[in-house]
Design an enzyme around this catalytic site. Structure first.
Site, PDB file in Angstrom:
ATOM      1  N   ARG A   1      -1.229   8.104  -5.393  1.00 16.32           N
ATOM      2  CA  ARG A   1      -2.495   8.641  -4.890  1.00 16.32           C
ATOM      3  C   ARG A   1      -2.837   8.007  -3.548  1.00 16.32           C
ATOM      4  O   ARG A   1      -2.644   6.806  -3.362  1.00 16.32           O
ATOM      5  CB  ARG A   1      -3.616   8.348  -5.882  1.00 16.32           C
ATOM      6  CG  ARG A   1      -3.366   8.877  -7.278  1.00 16.32           C
ATOM      7  CD  ARG A   1      -4.399   8.338  -8.250  1.00 16.32           C
ATOM      8  NE  ARG A   1      -4.122   8.760  -9.612  1.00 16.32           N
ATOM      9  CZ  ARG A   1      -4.823   8.360 -10.667  1.00 16.32           C
ATOM     10  NH1 ARG A   1      -5.834   7.511 -10.498  1.00 16.32           N
ATOM     11  NH2 ARG A   1      -4.508   8.785 -11.883  1.00 16.32           N
TER      12      ARG A   1
ATOM     13  N   ASP B   1      -6.214   7.509  -1.001  1.00 12.54           N
ATOM     14  CA  ASP B   1      -7.668   7.570  -1.105  1.00 12.54           C
ATOM     15  C   ASP B   1      -8.275   8.555  -0.111  1.00 12.54           C
ATOM     16  O   ASP B   1      -7.607   9.028   0.809  1.00 12.54           O
ATOM     17  CB  ASP B   1      -8.266   6.182  -0.860  1.00 12.54           C
ATOM     18  CG  ASP B   1      -7.944   5.200  -1.968  1.00 12.54           C
ATOM     19  OD1 ASP B   1      -7.808   5.638  -3.126  1.00 12.54           O
ATOM     20  OD2 ASP B   1      -7.840   3.990  -1.672  1.00 12.54           O
TER      21      ASP B   1
ATOM     22  N   TYR C   1       3.888   1.868   4.632  1.00 12.02           N
ATOM     23  CA  TYR C   1       2.573   2.296   5.125  1.00 12.02           C
ATOM     24  C   TYR C   1       2.354   1.771   6.536  1.00 12.02           C
ATOM     25  O   TYR C   1       2.872   0.708   6.904  1.00 12.02           O
ATOM     26  CB  TYR C   1       1.448   1.751   4.252  1.00 12.02           C
ATOM     27  CG  TYR C   1       1.261   2.437   2.923  1.00 12.02           C
ATOM     28  CD1 TYR C   1       0.377   3.512   2.797  1.00 12.02           C
ATOM     29  CD2 TYR C   1       1.940   2.006   1.791  1.00 12.02           C
ATOM     30  CE1 TYR C   1       0.187   4.140   1.577  1.00 12.02           C
ATOM     31  CE2 TYR C   1       1.760   2.632   0.560  1.00 12.02           C
ATOM     32  CZ  TYR C   1       0.877   3.690   0.467  1.00 12.02           C
ATOM     33  OH  TYR C   1       0.693   4.312  -0.745  1.00 12.02           O
TER      34      TYR C   1
ATOM     35  N   ARG D   1      -5.038  -1.901   2.658  1.00 12.58           N
ATOM     36  CA  ARG D   1      -6.279  -2.031   3.430  1.00 12.58           C
ATOM     37  C   ARG D   1      -6.891  -3.422   3.283  1.00 12.58           C
ATOM     38  O   ARG D   1      -7.488  -3.958   4.227  1.00 12.58           O
ATOM     39  CB  ARG D   1      -7.271  -0.948   2.996  1.00 12.58           C
ATOM     40  CG  ARG D   1      -6.832   0.453   3.437  1.00 12.58           C
ATOM     41  CD  ARG D   1      -7.495   1.547   2.625  1.00 12.58           C
ATOM     42  NE  ARG D   1      -8.942   1.513   2.744  1.00 12.58           N
ATOM     43  CZ  ARG D   1      -9.756   2.222   1.975  1.00 12.58           C
ATOM     44  NH1 ARG D   1      -9.270   3.030   1.035  1.00 12.58           N
ATOM     45  NH2 ARG D   1     -11.065   2.152   2.140  1.00 12.58           N
TER      46      ARG D   1
END
Length: 246
Positions: free
Chosen positions: A51, A53, A111, A198
């Protein structure tokens, strides 16, 4: 029954994340499933590699779904390009063995996070980076990034609620480069916990700004307390770059 693997690019700005939600049609999964239903007449659940966000983007998200549709992959791809919103693009389709599962078979992910590091914000980068106007010590951030690499329990760097699932992950590499006013962070690992990237960026930024000492990273690993790590950086700077499979 065919098993179709999809590679998807999307701008997450307008969406409430990847996962289909019952109270909104503003999800990536929901939009794609609606188009598949239009094409095949089947109500199908697509399985994503993971998933993302609300507000997060992807260059190469991977998903799969099973269908009785007999048309060609080229016809299917053309249908996606015609009817999906312009900020969601199916880049590639591939017929794969029945046992392929986009989430369970994923072996690693990469990422990127982008920081606009200048006193003056950018009108063009606002949806794809976070504006941080203060000066940052890049050397200190890179030293801290080296400590974050390897196999550790990242519970303190995660927004994951209490769970029986393991919070141990391996980060193979973290790189931080500056291109003009933009800082580009890349994270390559075997998997990432909820909001982990993050939070890692937030921790590195606090070290770069002098709000946190490099040695505190070891304390966070030991104590596993989320509040000891840096803030969760906003989602718009985050991109899922690649998903690796054997």
């Amino acid at each position: 029954m065919r098993n179709i693997k999809m590679t998807i690019e999307y701008d997450g700005t307008r969406y409430q994340g990847w996962q289909r939600l019952g109270n909104t049609d503003k999800t990536i999964q929901g939009k794609i499933e609606n188009i598949i239903k239009q094409l095949t007449g089947e109500t199908i659940e697509i399985i994503g590699s993971g998933r993302t966000d609300a507000g997060t983007h992807a260059r190469n998200q991977v998903a799969n779904f099973k269908t009785e549709y007999t048309g060609s992959l080229a016809e299917m791809l053309s249908f996606f390009h015609k009817y999906l919103p312009q900020d969601i693009v199916v880049k590639h389709l591939e017929e794969v063995p029945d046992r392929f599962h986009a989430r369970y078979n994923a072996k690693g992910k990469t990422y990127s996070y982008y920081l606009w590091n200048d006193p003056i914000p950018s009108a063009f980068k606002r949806h794809y980076s976070y504006h941080y106007p203060e000066t940052l010590n890049l050397d200190a951030m890179q030293q801290a990034a080296e400590l974050l690499c390897g196999t550790h329990d990242f519970a303190g760097f995660s927004a994951l609620k209490k769970s029986k699932k393991s919070t141990v992950r391996t980060i193979e590499a973290i790189t931080i480069t500056r291109e003009g006013h933009e800082l580009h962070f890349t994270f390559k690992g075997n998997g990432f916990l909820h909001k982990m990237v993050r939070i890692l960026v937030g921790t590195l930024v606090e070290i770069g700004s002098g709000q946190m000492k490099i040695k505190q990273i070891e304390t966070i690993f030991e104590q596993k307390i989320r509040s000891e790590a840096g803030e969760t950086m906003p989602a718009q700077g985050l991109f899922l770059d690649y998903v690796e499979y054997e």
